[in-house]
Enzyme design. Structure first.
Site, short mmCIF file in Angstrom:
data_model
loop_
_atom_site.label_atom_id
_atom_site.label_comp_id
_atom_site.label_asym_id
_atom_site.label_seq_id
_atom_site.Cartn_x
_atom_site.Cartn_y
_atom_site.Cartn_z
N TYR A 99 1.33 5.67 -0.47
CA TYR A 99 0.89 6.93 0.06
C TYR A 99 0.97 8.11 -0.74
CZ TYR A 99 1.07 9.57 4.69
OH TYR A 99 0.83 10.58 5.58
N ASP A 139 0.87 -1.39 -0.11
CA ASP A 139 -0.05 -0.08 -0.01
C ASP A 139 0.94 1.41 0.06
OD1 ASP A 139 -2.45 1.33 -0.01
OD2 ASP A 139 -2.36 1.42 2.04
N ASP A 187 -8.90 0.41 2.56
CA ASP A 187 -7.83 -0.08 3.44
C ASP A 187 -8.42 0.08 5.00
OD1 ASP A 187 -5.49 -1.20 4.20
OD2 ASP A 187 -4.39 0.80 4.45
N THR A 218 -8.38 -5.64 4.58
CA THR A 218 -8.27 -4.69 3.38
C THR A 218 -9.35 -5.36 2.30
OG1 THR A 218 -5.89 -4.10 3.62
CG2 THR A 218 -6.99 -3.66 1.48
N GLU A 222 -9.00 12.37 8.34
CA GLU A 222 -9.11 13.78 7.82
C GLU A 222 -10.34 14.51 7.78
OE1 GLU A 222 -6.66 14.04 3.81
OE2 GLU A 222 -7.26 11.77 3.91
N HIS A 264 -3.56 14.06 1.35
CA HIS A 264 -3.73 13.11 2.30
C HIS A 264 -2.52 13.32 3.28
CE1 HIS A 264 -4.66 9.56 4.91
NE2 HIS A 264 -3.70 8.92 4.40
N TYR A 270 3.52 3.05 15.01
CA TYR A 270 4.22 3.14 13.64
C TYR A 270 5.50 3.52 13.73
CZ TYR A 270 3.54 8.34 13.19
OH TYR A 270 3.73 9.58 13.39
N ARG A 296 -6.95 3.55 13.69
CA ARG A 296 -6.07 4.97 14.01
C ARG A 296 -5.18 4.95 15.35
NH1 ARG A 296 -5.00 6.09 8.96
NH2 ARG A 296 -6.62 6.46 7.58
N GLU A 337 -9.81 4.01 4.22
CA GLU A 337 -9.15 4.77 3.39
C GLU A 337 -9.91 4.51 2.04
OE1 GLU A 337 -5.01 5.43 5.76
OE2 GLU A 337 -5.05 4.15 3.94
N ARG A 373 1.77 15.40 13.24
CA ARG A 373 3.06 16.03 13.53
C ARG A 373 2.90 17.66 13.48
NH1 ARG A 373 4.36 12.14 9.93
NH2 ARG A 373 4.57 13.74 8.38
N THR A 381 -4.52 6.52 0.64
CA THR A 381 -5.96 7.35 0.63
C THR A 381 -5.99 8.27 -0.59
OG1 THR A 381 -5.98 6.90 2.89
CG2 THR A 381 -7.48 8.76 1.88
N GLN A 415 -2.60 1.95 15.12
CA GLN A 415 -1.65 2.69 14.17
C GLN A 415 -0.66 3.68 14.84
OE1 GLN A 415 -3.35 4.49 10.74
NE2 GLN A 415 -1.24 5.13 9.78
#
Length: 394
Positions: A108, A106, A213, A237, A338, A113, A224, A217, A179, A122, A324, A220
């Site tokens: 990105y 997958d 997907d 998925t 989002e 996104h 991550y 969250r 996603e 962040r 996404t 994750q």
């Protein structure tokens, strides 16, 4: 004998002809093609045993020239008179996972996104990581948890830790998300130690599907760093049952957004494989967002080139997804994290403020694209309903 009537404006006309795997009561799964509201049994009408198999893999492995020839034959056959036993109403068949998935990666690839998630995860740093505009960032997922549309999704359990918590806890995810993506299926691959170029994409990738997907969250966010998603993604998925041939998407081909800085030479495309595909996300039957695939920064051809540039093999049945799909506007965001800005800005669904998925919620993602004949072609939908976490995992 049966003649299929194709209504004007049907998203499943002869400029589409998506493949799937279906069964009828008392029969084994085999390959069919969708025409309007009918499924045509290809083993019957083409007299080829490769279509009597329970996946598309053997046919896909025959390669590009064979795909072109079969598409030509199907176009001729379905516009004529067909044996009754070869034609089934879509509502009378069971649709199965169309491909035996070999590997799953997958990406990105949406700048919108990635920027939104960077700002959420962040807030005190630059939204995009330094590598993002130099390569298609991705992670390796779990092929065994790719499921066909209509499969219920059990709420995953795992570790989670909110910023203010003193220690992690274990339990069902409380920030379950979706996603909305497109996925691409490799038809013919490349051996270990070799690589494919972006310009190889059109001859090696068989077709495209709609992907959800599913993403936990909270799991994750805790796991991550430093190696990326794992349990927050690997539980499920979902993909749509109809595989739209890449040959049907020539009319949807558009340039990608401007890529600055210019990609390294191995990511160069002679003619870019941006795609003008419109997605729609329904939450409990209500459309809440319409992500535009044409806004994706990295093309699927560049994803394939990056996937193999280190000598990793590509195999028949490999699935790689876009990540996404999100556009610049709020109503074009392809994930609920989002859309609700991390849960701080609820959206209204059926009159209620909502942020993340509750047990019993159902999500359906559909997609359409311009067809070669001037109309639109359809991908169908990928649908899934959330079930409570199993007692054993609570």
């Amino acid at each position: 004998m049966t003649e299929i009537a194709i209504p004007a404006g049907s998203p499943f006309g002869t400029d589409n002809l998506p493949y799937g795997v279906f069964s009828t009561p008392g029969t084994e799964p085999r390959v069919g093609v969708r025409v309007a509201d009918s499924v045509v049994d290809l083993a019957v009408v083409l007299g080829d045993a490769v279509f009597a198999r329970p996946t598309l893999n053997a046919f896909m492995a025959q390669g590009y020239d064979r795909w072109v020839e079969v598409r030509r034959r199907i176009t001729e056959v379905v516009t004529g008179v067909l044996p009754d036993e070869a034609v089934h109403a879509v509502g009378d068949v069971t649709l199965h996972l169309p491909v035996d998935i070999a590997d799953y990666v997958d990406f990105y690839a949406s700048e919108h996104h990635a920027t939104n998630l960077g700002r959420l995860f962040r807030p005190d740093s630059a939204p995009l990581m330094p590598n993002w505009k130099h390569l298609p960032v991705g992670y390796h997922g779990r092929a065994g948890s790719v499921v066909v549309s209509g499969t219920d999704i059990v709420r995953p359990c795992g570790q989670r830790k909110a910023p203010g918590d003193p220690a992690p806890v274990f339990g069902p995810s409380t920030r379950l998300d979706i996603e909305a993506e497109l996925g691409f299926l490799v038809g013919t691959g490349s051996p270990l130690g070799s690589s494919l170029t972006a310009d190889d994409f059109g001859r090696h990738v068989f077709g495209a599907v709609v992907v959800n997907d599913w993403s936990a969250r909270d799991i994750q966010a805790w796991e991550y760093v430093p190696l990326g998603p794992n349990l927050g993604k690997s539980f499920a998925t979902s993909i749509s049952p109809w595989v739209v041939p890449l040959l049907a998407l020539e009319g949807a081909r558009v340039p990608t957004p401007e890529q600055d800085p210019a990609p390294l030479p191995y990511l160069a495309e002679t003619r870019p494989w941006g795609l003008d595909v419109d997605l729609a996300v329904e939450w409990n039957g209500e459309v809440v967002t319409r992500p535009p695939y044409r806004s994706m920064y990295w093309s699927p051809a560049q994803m394939l080139a990056h996937l193999t540039i280190n000598g990793a093999p590509a195999r028949t049945g490999d699935l790689f997804a876009s990540g996404t799909v999100s556009g610049p506007d709020k109503d074009q965001r392809g994930a609920f994290i989002e859309l609700t800005w991390g849960g701080r800005e609820p959206v209204t669904v059926a009159g209620e403020p909502r942020t993340f998925l509750l047990d019993g919620d159902e999500v359906a993602i559909s997609a359409t694209a311009p067809g070669a004949g001037g109309g639109r072609i359809g991908f169908g939908e990928v649908r899934g309903r959330i079930l409570p976490a199993t007692q054993a995992h609570r």
